[in-house]
Design a protein around this motif. Structure first.
Motif, mmCIF file in Angstrom:
data_model
loop_
_atom_site.group_PDB
_atom_site.id
_atom_site.type_symbol
_atom_site.label_atom_id
_atom_site.label_comp_id
_atom_site.label_asym_id
_atom_site.label_seq_id
_atom_site.Cartn_x
_atom_site.Cartn_y
_atom_site.Cartn_z
ATOM 1 N N LEU A 158 -52.272 -96.544 10.547
ATOM 2 C CA LEU A 158 -51.166 -95.157 9.635
ATOM 3 C C LEU A 158 -49.569 -96.645 9.616
ATOM 4 O O LEU A 158 -48.322 -96.546 8.317
ATOM 5 C CB LEU A 158 -50.911 -94.199 10.338
ATOM 6 C CG LEU A 158 -52.213 -92.992 9.483
ATOM 7 C CD1 LEU A 158 -51.935 -92.053 10.074
ATOM 8 C CD2 LEU A 158 -52.634 -92.357 8.551
ATOM 9 N N ARG A 159 -49.443 -96.864 10.409
ATOM 10 C CA ARG A 159 -48.367 -97.383 9.819
ATOM 11 C C ARG A 159 -47.950 -98.311 8.884
ATOM 12 O O ARG A 159 -47.431 -99.159 8.458
ATOM 13 C CB ARG A 159 -47.947 -98.404 11.872
ATOM 14 C CG ARG A 159 -46.027 -98.535 11.935
ATOM 15 C CD ARG A 159 -46.325 -98.092 13.789
ATOM 16 N NE ARG A 159 -45.800 -96.928 13.818
ATOM 17 C CZ ARG A 159 -44.598 -96.838 13.860
ATOM 18 N NH1 ARG A 159 -43.672 -98.369 14.118
ATOM 19 N NH2 ARG A 159 -43.762 -95.936 14.682
ATOM 20 N N ALA A 160 -49.063 -99.430 9.310
ATOM 21 C CA ALA A 160 -49.437 -100.782 8.191
ATOM 22 C C ALA A 160 -49.022 -100.013 6.840
ATOM 23 O O ALA A 160 -49.131 -100.572 6.446
ATOM 24 C CB ALA A 160 -50.556 -101.492 8.894
ATOM 25 N N LYS A 161 -50.402 -98.704 6.775
ATOM 26 C CA LYS A 161 -51.160 -98.525 5.059
ATOM 27 C C LYS A 161 -49.657 -97.671 5.080
ATOM 28 O O LYS A 161 -49.235 -98.765 4.083
ATOM 29 C CB LYS A 161 -51.621 -97.045 5.475
ATOM 30 C CG LYS A 161 -52.423 -96.585 4.546
ATOM 31 C CD LYS A 161 -51.904 -95.148 4.729
ATOM 32 C CE LYS A 161 -51.744 -93.955 3.745
ATOM 33 N NZ LYS A 161 -50.983 -93.086 3.203
ATOM 34 N N ASN A 162 -48.076 -97.012 5.617
ATOM 35 C CA ASN A 162 -47.215 -96.234 4.810
ATOM 36 C C ASN A 162 -46.369 -97.825 4.663
ATOM 37 O O ASN A 162 -45.181 -97.105 4.450
ATOM 38 C CB ASN A 162 -47.031 -94.923 6.337
ATOM 39 C CG ASN A 162 -48.159 -94.203 5.758
ATOM 40 O OD1 ASN A 162 -48.285 -93.973 4.445
ATOM 41 N ND2 ASN A 162 -48.291 -93.266 6.743
ATOM 42 N N SER A 163 -46.087 -98.657 5.223
ATOM 43 C CA SER A 163 -45.813 -99.717 4.813
ATOM 44 C C SER A 163 -46.406 -100.301 4.067
ATOM 45 O O SER A 163 -45.556 -101.444 3.305
ATOM 46 C CB SER A 163 -45.352 -100.533 5.944
ATOM 47 O OG SER A 163 -44.731 -99.897 7.001
ATOM 48 N N PHE A 164 -47.193 -99.989 3.411
ATOM 49 C CA PHE A 164 -48.327 -101.040 2.113
ATOM 50 C C PHE A 164 -48.807 -100.561 0.552
ATOM 51 O O PHE A 164 -47.663 -100.218 -0.224
ATOM 52 C CB PHE A 164 -49.616 -101.139 2.696
ATOM 53 C CG PHE A 164 -50.844 -101.660 1.414
ATOM 54 C CD1 PHE A 164 -50.128 -103.430 1.443
ATOM 55 C CD2 PHE A 164 -50.971 -102.161 0.949
ATOM 56 C CE1 PHE A 164 -50.247 -104.819 0.497
ATOM 57 C CE2 PHE A 164 -52.098 -102.532 0.543
ATOM 58 C CZ PHE A 164 -51.325 -103.942 -0.535
ATOM 59 N N ASN A 165 -48.250 -99.180 1.639
ATOM 60 C CA ASN A 165 -48.756 -98.032 -0.179
ATOM 61 C C ASN A 165 -49.360 -96.850 0.298
ATOM 62 O O ASN A 165 -49.777 -96.517 1.342
ATOM 63 C CB ASN A 165 -50.222 -98.820 -0.900
ATOM 64 C CG ASN A 165 -50.834 -98.553 -1.937
ATOM 65 O OD1 ASN A 165 -49.693 -97.640 -3.032
ATOM 66 N ND2 ASN A 165 -51.885 -98.537 -2.962
ATOM 67 N N SER A 166 -48.485 -96.378 0.175
ATOM 68 C CA SER A 166 -48.213 -94.342 0.490
ATOM 69 C C SER A 166 -49.409 -93.611 -0.034
ATOM 70 O O SER A 166 -49.478 -92.794 0.482
ATOM 71 C CB SER A 166 -47.099 -93.942 0.464
ATOM 72 O OG SER A 166 -45.737 -94.578 0.382
#
Lengths: 357, 357
Positions: free
Chosen positions: B235-243
């Protein structure tokens, strides 16, 4: 236990926080710059009319050819000058990866879209924030330093301030060896797009979204336009990350939305008219209003302070956006809703102000 | 001109090449492991019945809560143990970023999903290919070296070979300090899923897709399952890439597809029955057939060599997948189609063989 499995550095990421998406239907939602009107009936109608069973069974076109053709036709480009992604956030992320991983820092305004510093962390890109002037206008002379590139929203978010095209040209000339991204999420609400500069500036990348002026935030579709060599760089990163980012339904719905130019022009006109009316009324009741060419207004309530005003609106079931950060902590960002919604907003603002005196 | 604007290293990326998606409708398409039957009518029906105008106007739920609840219910997990992404390719990319950026190399079999080395290049991850045995089975003892982690498809692609759960457990025990990803894109066609091991192994991440057994390759939906600390890393990576990676339509269609367990069981049963029949017939006419628990067969034609055989099928409007790479250059990968499609395939194979003698 938990973090021993994470890649080093993952814990230091500070992810983007999107605006709240409450499930309640009774709220007046003016916090995430969504369009208040339903999307083009041509686009929405497809969901009912088209038989998607075969299109969904198969992989979608990895190159989104029809959609790219529609975008190219509309903006007088070739399909090779168009790149599409899963929302403009994905397009931005891939652009940061493709163009800004360099020794020098990336430059952007100190008040701007708060996802930019997050992408920098994700891809280990240094950045330097260039302060806006007191009136939130861009100070062009600060963008000539050695840099990995420049990214600037036009109109800027969350200020709504617009930079005319001659100033965009000056910015492009500040960094002839580096990519300058003009993030035009809000351009259709009154500004002139830099798309007309693409064939003259090999370093220009313009990014658009269907989330605002096309009323399709739920579809996740953004696109970048620039000369072919920039699009090819983006394709290289995209095809190393996700070959098929745009699903079969989104490709078709987006294509129909782009081709329905009459709906789009009419919708933008309505939002602009409501914004102008609202801008005037808020100024009349004592708000300081930053001039906006977007589908939102950045405003400073006369009292009791932005955070308290935000809470007061919230209690009255009206959601706007408050940013607890330097320089704009005394402002609220209010998305433009329907006329009826804005009337309710203004009535409530008046009541809150009256209750203070 | 062109590449001066690219980030250093971008030119060295060697992107993934997806299987061909021709527009022709007359071809028999057995090249990308799509499901031959339309998806669950419950899922497809939603497109017609549901009014998406409001859902598309707004941003979608960034956390895909209903969809994650449906997946958790089906697999006896909690929603906090489920991560969803824009196709399992995106889930894989974010997993590589979140868990494998370390000093040691990532381990995977020498014949496997060809996107793995591409993600390694994208995120600057070293990798080491562990040779499969001559019969394409996995040699477990080779996976104990110091490593950034392990990724293994089960069943493997493009071999179709399946690893029983006790061997997956042995693999998890080889690397107790590192994430082991079991990429189960094809597990529903006859294998036992490692999902049942999740609560016992903090280092296990299992990845599934809706592209194969759910007949929704066009929807772009994949998901990862593992203990909460791994999902939080993702989630940390995803929310730094595309919410908001999953659009409003895909969230609803996928939820309905996951909940239609009867359709899913029936569909998998049909594909398995066709595979078994086809496996037997191809062996009877002289093909070497690698044992498969997937929705495809890796086969070695008796003559005139795989590349020529591929061409001959292509001339007869039948598309299969030929990989021009070491160890499998004498094989063809054939997706399982409908019974009628496989009958046509077999008739054409017989004719090609007859024309050789």
């Amino acid at each position: 236990m938990s973090k021993i499995f994470w890649s080093p550095g993952l814990e230091q990421l500070e992810p983007y926080t999107p605006g709240e998406q409450p499930e309640s239907k009774t709220l007046i939602k003016l916090n995430t710059n969504e369009n208040p009107y339903p999307a083009s009936p041509q686009a929405l109608g497809l969901l009912k009319q088209y038989d998607f069973s075969d299109a969904l069974r198969r992989y979608p076109d990895p190159e989104s050819r029809e959609l790219r053709r529609a975008i190219a036709d509309k903006h007088k480009l070739t399909p090779e000058q168009v790149f599409v992604g899963n929302g403009s956030d994905e397009v931005l992320a891939l652009s940061f990866y493709s163009f800004f991983r360099r020794r020098e820092p990336l430059l952007f305004p100190d008040i701007t879209y708060s996802f930019y510093p997050v992408y920098c962390q994700l891809f280990d890109i240094e950045s330097r924030k260039i302060p806006l002037a007191r009136d939130f206008s861009v100070q062009l002379q600060d963008y000539s330093a050695p840099a990995a590139g420049v990214i600037i929203p036009n109109p800027n978010a969350p200020t709504g301030r617009y930079l005319p095209l001659d100033e965009i040209e000056a910015l492009l000339e500040c960094q002839p060896q580096r990519v300058v991204i003009v993030d035009e999420a809000y351009i259709d609400f009154g500004g002139d797009s830099a798309i007309t500069l693409i064939n003259r500036y090999p370093n220009l990348l313009v990014i658009h979204t269907l989330s605002k002026s096309y009323a399709l935030a739920g579809l996740r579709l953004g696109f970048a336009m620039g000369q072919k060599h920039l699009i090819q760089g983006l394709l290289r990163a995209k095809n190393s990350f996700n070959s098929y980012p745009i699903d079969a339904v989104a490709q078709r719905v987006a294509t129909a939305a782009i081709r329905d130019t009459a709906w789009h022009a009419d919708n933008c006109g309505k939002v602009i008219a409501t914004r102008k009316r609202c801008e005037q009324t808020l100024a009349e009741i004592g708000f300081e209003v930053v001039p906006s060419q977007a589908n939102f207004l950045l405003v400073k309530p006369p009292q009791p302070g932005a955070e308290a005003f935000n809470q007061a609106l919230r209690k009255r079931d009206i959601l706007v956006r408050y940013f607890n950060q330097p320089r704009i902590s005394e402002y609220l960002r209010i998305s433009i809703g329907t006329d009826a919604e804005m009337d309710q907003l203004i009535r409530n603002c008046k009541e809150i102000l009256a209750s203070q005196s």
